[in-house]
Design a protein around this motif. Structure first.
Motif, PDB file in Angstrom:
ATOM      1  N   THR A 157       0.832  -1.207   0.000  1.00 52.80           N
ATOM      2  CA  THR A 157       0.000   0.000   0.000  1.00 52.80           C
ATOM      3  C   THR A 157       0.867   1.260   0.000  1.00 52.80           C
ATOM      4  N   GLN A 158       2.031   1.191   0.660  1.00 57.55           N
ATOM      5  CA  GLN A 158       2.943   2.337   0.636  1.00 57.55           C
ATOM      6  C   GLN A 158       3.490   2.577  -0.766  1.00 57.55           C
ATOM      7  N   ALA A 159       3.451   1.556  -1.618  1.00 56.94           N
ATOM      8  CA  ALA A 159       3.883   1.749  -3.003  1.00 56.94           C
ATOM      9  C   ALA A 159       3.006   2.790  -3.696  1.00 56.94           C
ATOM     10  N   PHE A 160       1.727   2.837  -3.318  1.00 55.83           N
ATOM     11  CA  PHE A 160       0.833   3.834  -3.910  1.00 55.83           C
ATOM     12  C   PHE A 160       1.046   5.202  -3.269  1.00 55.83           C
ATOM     13  N   ASN A 161       1.544   5.217  -2.031  1.00 53.16           N
ATOM     14  CA  ASN A 161       2.026   6.468  -1.445  1.00 53.16           C
ATOM     15  C   ASN A 161       3.166   7.001  -2.313  1.00 53.16           C
ATOM     16  N   SER A 162       4.051   6.095  -2.736  1.00 53.98           N
ATOM     17  CA  SER A 162       5.183   6.481  -3.584  1.00 53.98           C
ATOM     18  C   SER A 162       4.729   6.908  -4.974  1.00 53.98           C
ATOM     19  N   LEU A 163       3.604   6.357  -5.443  1.00 53.20           N
ATOM     20  CA  LEU A 163       3.062   6.831  -6.719  1.00 53.20           C
ATOM     21  C   LEU A 163       2.717   8.308  -6.604  1.00 53.20           C
ATOM     22  N   PHE A 297      13.648  10.082  -8.228  1.00 58.88           N
ATOM     23  CA  PHE A 297      13.994   9.716  -6.849  1.00 58.88           C
ATOM     24  C   PHE A 297      12.798   9.037  -6.173  1.00 58.88           C
ATOM     25  N   TRP A 298      11.633   9.678  -6.270  1.00 61.40           N
ATOM     26  CA  TRP A 298      10.433   9.113  -5.646  1.00 61.40           C
ATOM     27  C   TRP A 298       9.883   7.946  -6.457  1.00 61.40           C
ATOM     28  N   GLY A 299      10.095   7.966  -7.762  1.00 60.72           N
ATOM     29  CA  GLY A 299       9.676   6.830  -8.588  1.00 60.72           C
ATOM     30  C   GLY A 299      10.426   5.567  -8.219  1.00 60.72           C
ATOM     31  N   GLY A 300      11.702   5.731  -7.862  1.00 63.63           N
ATOM     32  CA  GLY A 300      12.481   4.591  -7.403  1.00 63.63           C
ATOM     33  C   GLY A 300      11.883   3.979  -6.155  1.00 63.63           C
ATOM     34  N   ALA A 301      11.383   4.844  -5.254  1.00 62.57           N
ATOM     35  CA  ALA A 301      10.742   4.346  -4.032  1.00 62.57           C
ATOM     36  C   ALA A 301       9.485   3.548  -4.369  1.00 62.57           C
ATOM     37  N   MET A 302       8.744   4.003  -5.389  1.00 64.89           N
ATOM     38  CA  MET A 302       7.531   3.280  -5.789  1.00 64.89           C
ATOM     39  C   MET A 302       7.876   1.904  -6.347  1.00 64.89           C
ATOM     40  N   VAL A 303       8.830   1.861  -7.265  1.00 64.11           N
ATOM     41  CA  VAL A 303       9.248   0.587  -7.844  1.00 64.11           C
ATOM     42  C   VAL A 303       9.793  -0.338  -6.763  1.00 64.11           C
ATOM     43  N   GLY A 304      10.606   0.226  -5.871  1.00 64.62           N
ATOM     44  CA  GLY A 304      11.200  -0.564  -4.803  1.00 64.62           C
ATOM     45  C   GLY A 304      10.178  -1.184  -3.874  1.00 64.62           C
ATOM     46  N   ARG A 305       9.055  -0.515  -3.680  1.00 61.63           N
ATOM     47  CA  ARG A 305       8.029  -1.068  -2.790  1.00 61.63           C
ATOM     48  C   ARG A 305       7.308  -2.243  -3.446  1.00 61.63           C
ATOM     49  N   ALA A 316      13.149 -12.388   4.804  1.00 64.30           N
ATOM     50  CA  ALA A 316      12.604 -11.785   6.016  1.00 64.30           C
ATOM     51  C   ALA A 316      12.668 -10.258   5.911  1.00 64.30           C
ATOM     52  N   PRO A 317      11.582  -9.544   6.263  1.00 62.93           N
ATOM     53  CA  PRO A 317      11.567  -8.076   6.135  1.00 62.93           C
ATOM     54  C   PRO A 317      12.728  -7.398   6.838  1.00 62.93           C
ATOM     55  N   ILE A 356      11.330   0.288   1.093  1.00 71.22           N
ATOM     56  CA  ILE A 356      10.659  -0.631   2.022  1.00 71.22           C
ATOM     57  C   ILE A 356      10.841  -0.228   3.478  1.00 71.22           C
ATOM     58  N   MET A 357      11.594   0.832   3.743  1.00 72.69           N
ATOM     59  CA  MET A 357      12.008   1.101   5.123  1.00 72.69           C
ATOM     60  C   MET A 357      10.859   1.510   6.046  1.00 72.69           C
ATOM     61  N   PHE A 358      10.084   2.524   5.652  1.00 70.11           N
ATOM     62  CA  PHE A 358       9.028   3.005   6.549  1.00 70.11           C
ATOM     63  C   PHE A 358       8.011   1.907   6.865  1.00 70.11           C
ATOM     64  N   PRO A 359       7.417   1.258   5.863  1.00 66.80           N
ATOM     65  CA  PRO A 359       6.412   0.237   6.202  1.00 66.80           C
ATOM     66  C   PRO A 359       6.999  -0.933   6.977  1.00 66.80           C
ATOM     67  N   THR A 360       8.259  -1.275   6.705  1.00 60.82           N
ATOM     68  CA  THR A 360       8.867  -2.403   7.410  1.00 60.82           C
ATOM     69  C   THR A 360       9.124  -2.066   8.872  1.00 60.82           C
ATOM     70  N   ILE A 361       9.697  -0.897   9.125  1.00 58.80           N
ATOM     71  CA  ILE A 361       9.931  -0.480  10.517  1.00 58.80           C
ATOM     72  C   ILE A 361       8.604  -0.368  11.254  1.00 58.80           C
ATOM     73  N   PHE A 362       7.609   0.236  10.599  1.00 65.54           N
ATOM     74  CA  PHE A 362       6.315   0.468  11.237  1.00 65.54           C
ATOM     75  C   PHE A 362       5.657  -0.856  11.640  1.00 65.54           C
ATOM     76  N   SER A 363       5.625  -1.804  10.716  1.00 68.03           N
ATOM     77  CA  SER A 363       4.952  -3.070  11.004  1.00 68.03           C
ATOM     78  C   SER A 363       5.730  -3.919  12.000  1.00 68.03           C
ATOM     79  N   LEU A 364       7.052  -3.908  11.937  1.00 68.64           N
ATOM     80  CA  LEU A 364       7.855  -4.645  12.917  1.00 68.64           C
ATOM     81  C   LEU A 364       7.666  -4.068  14.319  1.00 68.64           C
ATOM     82  N   ALA A 365       7.567  -2.749  14.398  1.00 69.68           N
ATOM     83  CA  ALA A 365       7.411  -2.105  15.700  1.00 69.68           C
ATOM     84  C   ALA A 365       6.041  -2.378  16.318  1.00 69.68           C
TER      85      ALA A 365
END
Length: 428
Positions: A157-163, A297-305, A316-317, A356-365
């Motif tokens: 879902t964060q991938a669409f944030n990156s969109l 820069f932000w497009g890379g974040a979208m693809v990466g997600r 493992a995340p 993947i950093m924000f959603p991964t940290i958020f969900s792990l926490a």
């Protein structure tokens, strides 16, 4: 479990999420929220160079844009978590959309009066609404399905944030940074009437984009209010059970520091990227063309997600988080100490590994918080205030040592993130 008064959410329970219900449609609807706040947040990266030139600001003064925006997270997140706990995740999202819309409408008087302080106030209101959205939507997504898939769902879902963050710089560059920009020398040769008309055109450039975004947010709030969505209720205690407060979970607190570091580092990199690309030692681009590269820069974040969501089916995340953080550290060193295309491509590539950093940290926490989930979400959203302080620190550093060397500062942030992925994520 009892329904929360005043909500239109269809009841469900955490046990039913993974076995009895298909949450595809609710997840699709929630992606619209992620898209909107991504679009709104990245517009700050366009506002910074625009208002820096318009008001003739230093890097430190211009960094107040991000300070006021992300400072709202520090002030509003805990109250937001209390509100969401009372009215429910869905109604919380509706409230956040309305408040964010009000903040957008405030850009009209700010531009009309040409007062920097009113722009900052509008950004604070806008961010307050997005804060409520974050507190509502992020834990909502983590709970719409099995706990083991939480990182993957939130990453997707964060991938669409990156969109939204990918499209935003292009739209903002065309609508706000487009047109001729005059320097102090050129303005000195113009008569008073021409100078006044020039500054009015620069102020007017922000009016309609933000009014349109405000109308879109209000429309989305109306749509979202009447959608039938599952009601997520935090786990209740068995009779005689003891409630463990969110602050007592070590992995949550370490995760909150991780969110502070990540958002601060990411926002710092994005905030000054247009100015970095304008540096003759890097690319020497004008603002409009630099904003187009910001899209990559932000497009890379979208693809990466999207790629990250796929990789998490076999990796493992937390391992993926550590690897990405280490790569970003290397790219920041390259950005700071090389020149030309090497420095330019290094900083743009960071977006891919940020993904993947924000959603991964958020969900792990939030893992295994149970009844403390909404409280934990509030704490994590408070930590987003890192986006206020670290860009400010980098702005001060840029005024002292130059914009390129200031990119050494975010290295500290990503070194901590690597630690969290390696060890700090482990639940008590």
């Amino acid at each position: 479990m009892a329904s929360i008064p005043g909500t239109s959410e269809a009841p469900t329970t955490p046990m039913a999420e993974s076995t009895q219900e298909n949450h595809t449609v609710p997840l699709i609807i929630l992606t619209s929220l992620f898209f909107m706040w991504g679009f709104l947040t990245v517009m700050n990266d366009v506002l910074i160079p625009h208002l820096k030139n318009y008001f003739d600001l230093s890097y430190t003064q211009a960094s107040l844009i991000q300070f006021c925006f992300f400072g709202a997270y520090g002030i509003m997140s805990i109250p937001a978590s209390m509100i969401v706990k009372r009215i429910g995740y869905q109604n919380g999202a509706v409230l956040g959309l309305i408040i964010a819309g009000l903040g957008c409408f405030m850009f009209f008087p700010a531009a009309e009066l040409s007062v920097y302080a009113i722009f900052l106030g509008a950004l604070f209101v806008l961010a307050s609404g997005i804060t409520i959205l974050q507190v509502s939507a992020n834990p909502y997504v983590t709970r719409l399905g099995s706990p083991s898939g939480a990182s993957q769902r939130l990453t997707l879902t964060q991938a669409f944030n990156s969109l939204g963050t990918t499209i935003g710089p292009k739209v903002g560059g065309l609508l706000i940074l487009g047109g001729v920009t005059y320097g102090a020398t050129e303005l000195a040769t113009m008569d008073a009437e021409a100078v006044t008309a020039y500054y009015k055109s620069k102020a007017d450039a922000v009016k309609m984009p933000y009014v349109f975004m405000g109308l879109s947010l209000v429309g989305l709030a109306v749509f979202f209010r009447f959608m039938k969505l599952p009601k997520i209720v935090d786990a209740e205690l068995a009779p005689g059970g003891q409630y463990k407060k969110a602050w007592e979970y070590k992995h949550l607190i370490l995760g909150a520091v991780g969110i502070f570091m990540y958002v601060g580092g990411e926002v710092s990199i994005g905030s000054w990227l247009i100015n970095l690309l304008a540096d003759p030692n890097v690319a020497g681009l004008d603002e409009e063309h630099a904003s187009a590269l910001l899209m990559y820069f932000w497009g890379g974040a979208m693809v990466g997600r999207f790629v990250g969501a796929f990789l998490m089916t076999s990796v493992a995340p937390q391992k993926l988080l550590t690897i990405c953080a280490i790569v970003v550290v290397a790219l920041l060193f390259s950005t700071s100490f090389t020149s030309g295309k090497v420095a330019m491509y290094s900083v743009i590539a960071i977006g891919l590994f940020n993904s993947i950093m924000f959603p991964t940290i958020f969900s792990l926490a939030l893992n295994r918080l149970g009844a403390a989930t909404s409280e934990g979400s509030g704490i994590l959203c408070v930590a987003i205030v890192g986006g206020a302080f670290i860009p400010l620190a980098q702005g001060v550093l840029a005024d002292s040592v130059g914009i390129q060397l200031s990119y050494l500062l975010p290295i500290v942030c990503y070194a901590y993130i690597a630690f969290y992925g390696f060890k700090g994520y482990k639940a008590d």
